[in-house]
Structure formats: C-alpha cells, structure tokens
Scaffold this motif. Structure first.
Motif, PDB file in Angstrom:
ATOM      1  N   PRO A   1       8.928  -2.352  -8.694  1.00 43.94           N
ATOM      2  CA  PRO A   1       9.533  -3.482  -9.425  1.00 43.94           C
ATOM      3  C   PRO A   1      10.700  -4.121  -8.671  1.00 43.94           C
ATOM      4  CG  PRO A   1       9.156  -1.613 -10.896  1.00 43.94           C
ATOM      5  CD  PRO A   1       8.778  -1.154  -9.520  1.00 43.94           C
TER       6      PRO A   1
ATOM      7  N   THR B   1      -2.667   7.486 -10.927  1.00 47.95           N
ATOM      8  CA  THR B   1      -3.065   7.850  -9.557  1.00 47.95           C
ATOM      9  C   THR B   1      -4.442   8.520  -9.488  1.00 47.95           C
ATOM     10  OG1 THR B   1      -1.722   9.831  -9.825  1.00 47.95           O
ATOM     11  CG2 THR B   1      -0.749   8.042  -8.548  1.00 47.95           C
TER      12      THR B   1
ATOM     13  N   ASN C   1       1.387 -10.420   4.549  1.00 46.27           N
ATOM     14  CA  ASN C   1       0.847 -10.620   3.188  1.00 46.27           C
ATOM     15  C   ASN C   1       0.040 -11.912   3.068  1.00 46.27           C
ATOM     16  OD1 ASN C   1       1.917  -8.285   1.849  1.00 46.27           O
ATOM     17  ND2 ASN C   1       3.952  -9.218   1.973  1.00 46.27           N
TER      18      ASN C   1
ATOM     19  N   ASN D   1       1.715  -3.542   4.127  1.00 51.47           N
ATOM     20  CA  ASN D   1       2.996  -2.853   3.921  1.00 51.47           C
ATOM     21  C   ASN D   1       3.991  -3.469   4.896  1.00 51.47           C
ATOM     22  OD1 ASN D   1       5.140  -0.742   3.721  1.00 51.47           O
ATOM     23  ND2 ASN D   1       3.576   0.276   2.508  1.00 51.47           N
ATOM     24  N   LEU D   2       5.266  -3.438   4.528  1.00 54.22           N
ATOM     25  CA  LEU D   2       6.282  -3.947   5.442  1.00 54.22           C
ATOM     26  C   LEU D   2       6.336  -3.085   6.693  1.00 54.22           C
ATOM     27  CD1 LEU D   2       9.236  -4.630   2.946  1.00 54.22           C
ATOM     28  CD2 LEU D   2       7.728  -6.313   4.022  1.00 54.22           C
TER      29      LEU D   2
ATOM     30  N   LEU E   1       3.454   3.302   7.836  1.00 55.78           N
ATOM     31  CA  LEU E   1       3.203   3.989   6.556  1.00 55.78           C
ATOM     32  C   LEU E   1       1.729   3.925   6.138  1.00 55.78           C
ATOM     33  CD1 LEU E   1       6.242   2.854   4.331  1.00 55.78           C
ATOM     34  CD2 LEU E   1       5.859   5.096   5.369  1.00 55.78           C
TER      35      LEU E   1
ATOM     36  N   GLY F   1       0.839  -1.216   0.000  1.00 54.82           N
ATOM     37  CA  GLY F   1       0.000   0.000   0.000  1.00 54.82           C
ATOM     38  C   GLY F   1       0.857   1.242   0.000  1.00 54.82           C
ATOM     39  N   GLY F   2       1.183   1.725  -1.196  1.00 52.52           N
ATOM     40  CA  GLY F   2       1.931   2.978  -1.335  1.00 52.52           C
ATOM     41  C   GLY F   2       1.080   3.975  -2.093  1.00 52.52           C
ATOM     42  N   ASN F   3       1.734   4.755  -2.970  1.00 41.49           N
ATOM     43  CA  ASN F   3       0.995   5.773  -3.753  1.00 41.49           C
ATOM     44  C   ASN F   3      -0.151   5.154  -4.526  1.00 41.49           C
ATOM     45  OD1 ASN F   3       2.734   7.988  -3.175  1.00 41.49           O
ATOM     46  ND2 ASN F   3       4.226   7.150  -4.615  1.00 41.49           N
TER      47      ASN F   3
ATOM     48  N   VAL G   1       0.008  -4.486 -10.828  1.00 41.97           N
ATOM     49  CA  VAL G   1       0.167  -3.132 -11.397  1.00 41.97           C
ATOM     50  C   VAL G   1       1.650  -2.761 -11.475  1.00 41.97           C
ATOM     51  CG1 VAL G   1      -2.094  -2.334 -10.592  1.00 41.97           C
ATOM     52  CG2 VAL G   1      -0.089  -1.963  -9.144  1.00 41.97           C
ATOM     53  N   ILE G   2       2.506  -3.755 -11.257  1.00 45.17           N
ATOM     54  CA  ILE G   2       3.955  -3.486 -11.260  1.00 45.17           C
ATOM     55  C   ILE G   2       4.390  -3.141 -12.674  1.00 45.17           C
ATOM     56  CG2 ILE G   2       6.225  -4.422 -10.699  1.00 45.17           C
ATOM     57  CD1 ILE G   2       4.668  -6.676  -9.152  1.00 45.17           C
TER      58      ILE G   2
ATOM     59  N   ALA H   1       1.101  -4.382  -5.700  1.00 43.95           N
ATOM     60  CA  ALA H   1       1.399  -2.974  -6.013  1.00 43.95           C
ATOM     61  C   ALA H   1       2.711  -2.502  -5.397  1.00 43.95           C
ATOM     62  CB  ALA H   1       0.237  -2.083  -5.535  1.00 43.95           C
ATOM     63  N   VAL H   2       3.705  -3.405  -5.368  1.00 40.74           N
ATOM     64  CA  VAL H   2       5.022  -2.976  -4.871  1.00 40.74           C
ATOM     65  C   VAL H   2       5.883  -2.472  -6.031  1.00 40.74           C
ATOM     66  CG1 VAL H   2       5.035  -4.541  -2.880  1.00 40.74           C
ATOM     67  CG2 VAL H   2       5.979  -5.322  -5.071  1.00 40.74           C
TER      68      VAL H   2
ATOM     69  N   SER I   1      -0.130   6.273 -17.800  1.00 44.31           N
ATOM     70  CA  SER I   1       0.183   6.223 -16.376  1.00 44.31           C
ATOM     71  C   SER I   1       1.128   7.355 -15.968  1.00 44.31           C
ATOM     72  CB  SER I   1       0.790   4.854 -16.078  1.00 44.31           C
ATOM     73  OG  SER I   1       0.748   4.614 -14.726  1.00 44.31           O
TER      74      SER I   1
HETATM   75  N1  LIG Z   1       2.690   5.613  -8.739  1.00 43.60           N
HETATM   76  C1  LIG Z   1       2.088   5.519  -9.921  1.00 43.60           C
HETATM   77  O1  LIG Z   1       1.530   6.472 -10.466  1.00 43.60           O
HETATM   78  C2  LIG Z   1       2.056   4.205 -10.642  1.00 43.60           C
HETATM   79  C3  LIG Z   1       2.796   3.123 -10.199  1.00 43.60           C
HETATM   80  N2  LIG Z   1       2.758   1.944 -10.888  1.00 43.60           N
HETATM   81  C4  LIG Z   1       3.512   0.812 -10.394  1.00 43.60           C
HETATM   82  O2  LIG Z   1       2.886   0.429  -9.176  1.00 43.60           O
HETATM   83  C5  LIG Z   1       3.857  -0.066  -8.264  1.00 43.60           C
HETATM   84  C6  LIG Z   1       3.772   0.711  -6.953  1.00 43.60           C
HETATM   85  O3  LIG Z   1       4.135   2.057  -7.178  1.00 43.60           O
HETATM   86  P1  LIG Z   1       3.971   3.135  -6.019  1.00 43.60           P
HETATM   87  O4  LIG Z   1       2.655   2.942  -5.363  1.00 43.60           O
HETATM   88  O5  LIG Z   1       4.291   4.434  -6.615  1.00 43.60           O
HETATM   89  O6  LIG Z   1       5.137   2.659  -5.018  1.00 43.60           O
HETATM   90  P2  LIG Z   1       5.268   2.956  -3.462  1.00 43.60           P
HETATM   91  O7  LIG Z   1       6.712   2.793  -3.125  1.00 43.60           O
HETATM   92  O8  LIG Z   1       4.573   4.226  -3.119  1.00 43.60           O
HETATM   93  O9  LIG Z   1       4.421   1.770  -2.776  1.00 43.60           O
HETATM   94  C7  LIG Z   1       4.885   0.465  -2.647  1.00 43.60           C
HETATM   95  C8  LIG Z   1       4.811   0.083  -1.159  1.00 43.60           C
HETATM   96  O10 LIG Z   1       5.057  -1.305  -1.061  1.00 43.60           O
HETATM   97  C9  LIG Z   1       5.677  -1.538   0.189  1.00 43.60           C
HETATM   98  N3  LIG Z   1       6.328  -2.851   0.108  1.00 43.60           N
HETATM   99  C10 LIG Z   1       7.529  -3.181  -0.415  1.00 43.60           C
HETATM  100  N4  LIG Z   1       7.742  -4.506  -0.281  1.00 43.60           N
HETATM  101  C11 LIG Z   1       6.649  -5.031   0.329  1.00 43.60           C
HETATM  102  C12 LIG Z   1       6.287  -6.325   0.738  1.00 43.60           C
HETATM  103  N5  LIG Z   1       7.092  -7.384   0.548  1.00 43.60           N
HETATM  104  N6  LIG Z   1       5.094  -6.496   1.349  1.00 43.60           N
HETATM  105  C13 LIG Z   1       4.266  -5.452   1.558  1.00 43.60           C
HETATM  106  N7  LIG Z   1       4.569  -4.176   1.197  1.00 43.60           N
HETATM  107  C14 LIG Z   1       5.747  -3.969   0.594  1.00 43.60           C
HETATM  108  C15 LIG Z   1       6.640  -0.387   0.345  1.00 43.60           C
HETATM  109  O11 LIG Z   1       6.941  -0.166   1.708  1.00 43.60           O
HETATM  110  C16 LIG Z   1       5.854   0.765  -0.292  1.00 43.60           C
HETATM  111  O12 LIG Z   1       5.212   1.554   0.691  1.00 43.60           O
HETATM  112  C17 LIG Z   1       5.201   0.045  -8.955  1.00 43.60           C
HETATM  113  O13 LIG Z   1       5.552  -1.197  -9.495  1.00 43.60           O
HETATM  114  C18 LIG Z   1       4.954   1.082 -10.036  1.00 43.60           C
HETATM  115  O14 LIG Z   1       5.795   0.886 -11.130  1.00 43.60           O
HETATM  116  C19 LIG Z   1       1.948   1.753 -11.966  1.00 43.60           C
HETATM  117  C20 LIG Z   1       1.182   2.777 -12.435  1.00 43.60           C
HETATM  118  C21 LIG Z   1       1.186   4.091 -11.829  1.00 43.60           C
END
Ligand SMILES: NC(=O)C1=CN([C@@H]2O[C@H](COP(=O)(O)OP(=O)(O)OC[C@H]3O[C@@H](n4cnc5c(N)ncnc54)[C@H](O)[C@@H]3O)[C@@H](O)[C@H]2O)C=CC1
Ligand SMILES: O=C(O)[C@@H]1CCC=N1
Length: 268
Positions: free
Chosen positions: A74, A123, A58, A37-38, A42, A11-13, A98-99, A71-72, A173
C-alpha cells in the motif's frame, strides 16, 4: 487456456504466487506473464527457474498486456499508480488490484473511469488453493465472468460488495497465517509429547488438511465433526476443555476482530 497476456506490477510474495498459480493451473504459459520489480535481482529467479518475463519497466509490461495486476505494498501504491496511469488510459486494459486497504474509488481517482477489479487472494494461490474475494467497479463488471474464471482456477472465489473487503482481507487473506500458527503450535505440542520435529509437523499439516476436507467435501460444520471425536470421559474433550480454558477460540476471534479494526483505520 487464455490468450491474453498479464503484467504483474510488483512481483513480491503475492505477485509471484499469482504468477506461479496461473502457470500451475495450465491457464497461462510463463511467456504470457511479465513480472516487474524496481529491483530486478529480487525477481531474477522467476525468470531463471520459472521462465517468466521480468523487467523493471512497468510501462513496457503494461503495453504488452491486456490484464494488469497491481501487487505492490500500500505504501508504494500511489507512486506506482501515478507512474502508470497514462499507459493504462487507452481503453485496452483491465486492472486487478490486490493492494490491501485501497478502495476502488481511490484507484478510480488516479486511473480514471476504467475497468477496475479488487481481488483479495492469499498466498495459497501459488498452489491453486486460494480463497479469493472479488469486487468490481461498473466497467469492471463487463469482465466479471472472465476474471472470476481466472481466479476459480486458482482456488475458490467469492464475489462480494466492496464494503466487505476489509473483512475478507482479514479472514480469507491473513487467515492463512492464522491457520499456520495453529499448525506450528500443534506441532510444537507434538514434539513435547515425543515426536520428532519433522514428523510432528507432518502430522499437524495432515490433520489440518483432513479437517478442512471434512468440512468442504461433506459441506459440514465443525461441531458435529468434533462430536464424532469426543468420547465421553475421553481424551479429546479433556484437551479441548483445557484449550478453551486457556482462551483458544476466544483468542482467535479477538485476533480476527483486531485485524479487522486495524484495516478499518485505513479503509472506511
Ligand atoms: N502477502 C500476502 O499474503 C497478501 C498481500 N496482499 C497485498 O498485496 C500487496 C503485495 O504484498 P506482498 O506481495 O506481500 O508485498 P511484497 O513487498 O512482497 O511485494 C511487492 C514488491 O513490489 C515491488 N515494488 C515496489 N514498488 C514498485 C514499483 N513502483 N514498480 C515495480 N515493483 C515495485 C517491491 O520491490 C516488492 O518486491 C500488498 O498491497 C498487500 O497488502 C493481499 C493479499 C495477501
Ligand atoms: O498483512 C497485511 O497487511 C496484508 C493484508 C492481507 C495479507 N497481508
């Protein structure tokens, strides 16, 4: 309203935007969604402010869900996929990844032959205004209608061959960021010609909304709409020609192509 539960791993952005969009659309309640989330800190606010279930576990999130969104970043994907592959192997789950840059074939290599869908939203999914690209593996096709309906609630959806996913990643995106840079630049110009920062931003945001709606609602193309604004000997054409002289359209096109080449380095 769907009766299924969703686990959002990472659960990030984007993950939190998807969760919020699902609730805002009325498709799900926060209680049907578990976000992981780890680092629990957060995502604590997603529980406190929005009522989502949150956990660092998880596997338990997967066990309580039928649809699993991954949604982590890459770089974190391989470790996560290896951790959860056994929990996903019981025939009860659909995976939506969504990676960016990780192909269905790569996911299948780790997760095995199961329903897998690649989704590339942006987003604006948090406010149900995403442009989301979807590609399905063979087993995932069984869920094409169900998954398309979910993302249709969250904006517009296009089903594309996976080979077009890199292009969709850049235009649909990353494109949100490109559009926001236009918005920022326009509002900075507005400040230089006399508006406060707040009003200038408001004007710039509204013109983007108006321009987008003109195209979407009228099923129109930008050029005839631009023709309606450009008075001969007038102001608009003066500004546009100066912008083009400075490389406006060209820099956007080059930027899109640069992003595309970048993603092709990982996904080809
Ligand atoms: N941000 C965007 O606008 C877009 C992102 N993406 C893709 O979506 C994915 C996520 O992007 P964001 O949300 O921006 O990244 P982010 O870094 O904001 O969120 C990912 C979260 O996953 C957590 N995480 C890492 N390993 C984990 C695990 N083993 N178990 C549970 N949680 C874990 C991290 O602590 C982090 O908070 C990426 O692969 C990105 O390429 C795709 C389309 C749009
Ligand atoms: O910038 C990135 O790499 C990801 C891909 C789509 C949006 N963010």
């Amino acid at each position: 309203m769907t009766s299924k539960n969703i686990a959002i791993l990472g659960g990030g952005n984007l993950g939190s935007s998807i969760a919020k969009g699902l609730v805002k659309s009325g498709l799900m309640t926060p209680q049907q969604i578990t976000i992981t989330n780890l680092d629990l800190e957060l995502i604590q606010h997603l529980h406190d402010e929005d009522g989502f279930n949150i956990t660092t576990d998880n596997i338990s999130a997967i066990n309580g869900a039928q649809i699993v969104i991954i949604a982590v970043k890459p770089t974190a994907a391989r470790a996560l996929l290896n951790q959860v592959k056994d929990a996903l192997g019981n025939g009860e789950h659909v995976v939506i990844s969504v990676i960016s840059g990780i192909k269905i074939h790569d996911l299948e290599e780790i997760l095995g032959d199961m329903p897998i869908i690649r989704a590339m939203p942006n987003t604006a999914i948090a406010i149900q205004e995403s442009m989301t690209a979807l590609s399905f593996n063979e087993k995932g096709l069984t869920y094409k209608q169900e998954v398309s309906e979910i993302f249709n609630q969250l904006g517009s959806t296009m089903v594309i061959p996976e080979a077009q996913m890199p292009a969709a990643t850049v235009l649909a995106s990353c494109g949100i960021a490109f559009a926001l840079r236009f918005l920022r630049a326009a509002s900075q110009g507005g400040i230089e010609i006399g508006f406060s920062s707040k009003l200038s931003l408001e004007i710039a945001a509204q013109i983007m909304k108006g321009a987008s709606k003109l195209i979407i609602e009228n099923n129109s193309h930008p050029e005839p709409e631009i023709d309606k604004v450009t008075t001969p000997l007038g102001v608009t054409i003066k500004s546009l020609n100066k912008m083009e002289y400075e490389g406006f359209s060209s820099s956007l096109i080059q930027g899109v192509v640069a992003g595309y080449n970048k993603i092709l380095e990982t996904e080809s």
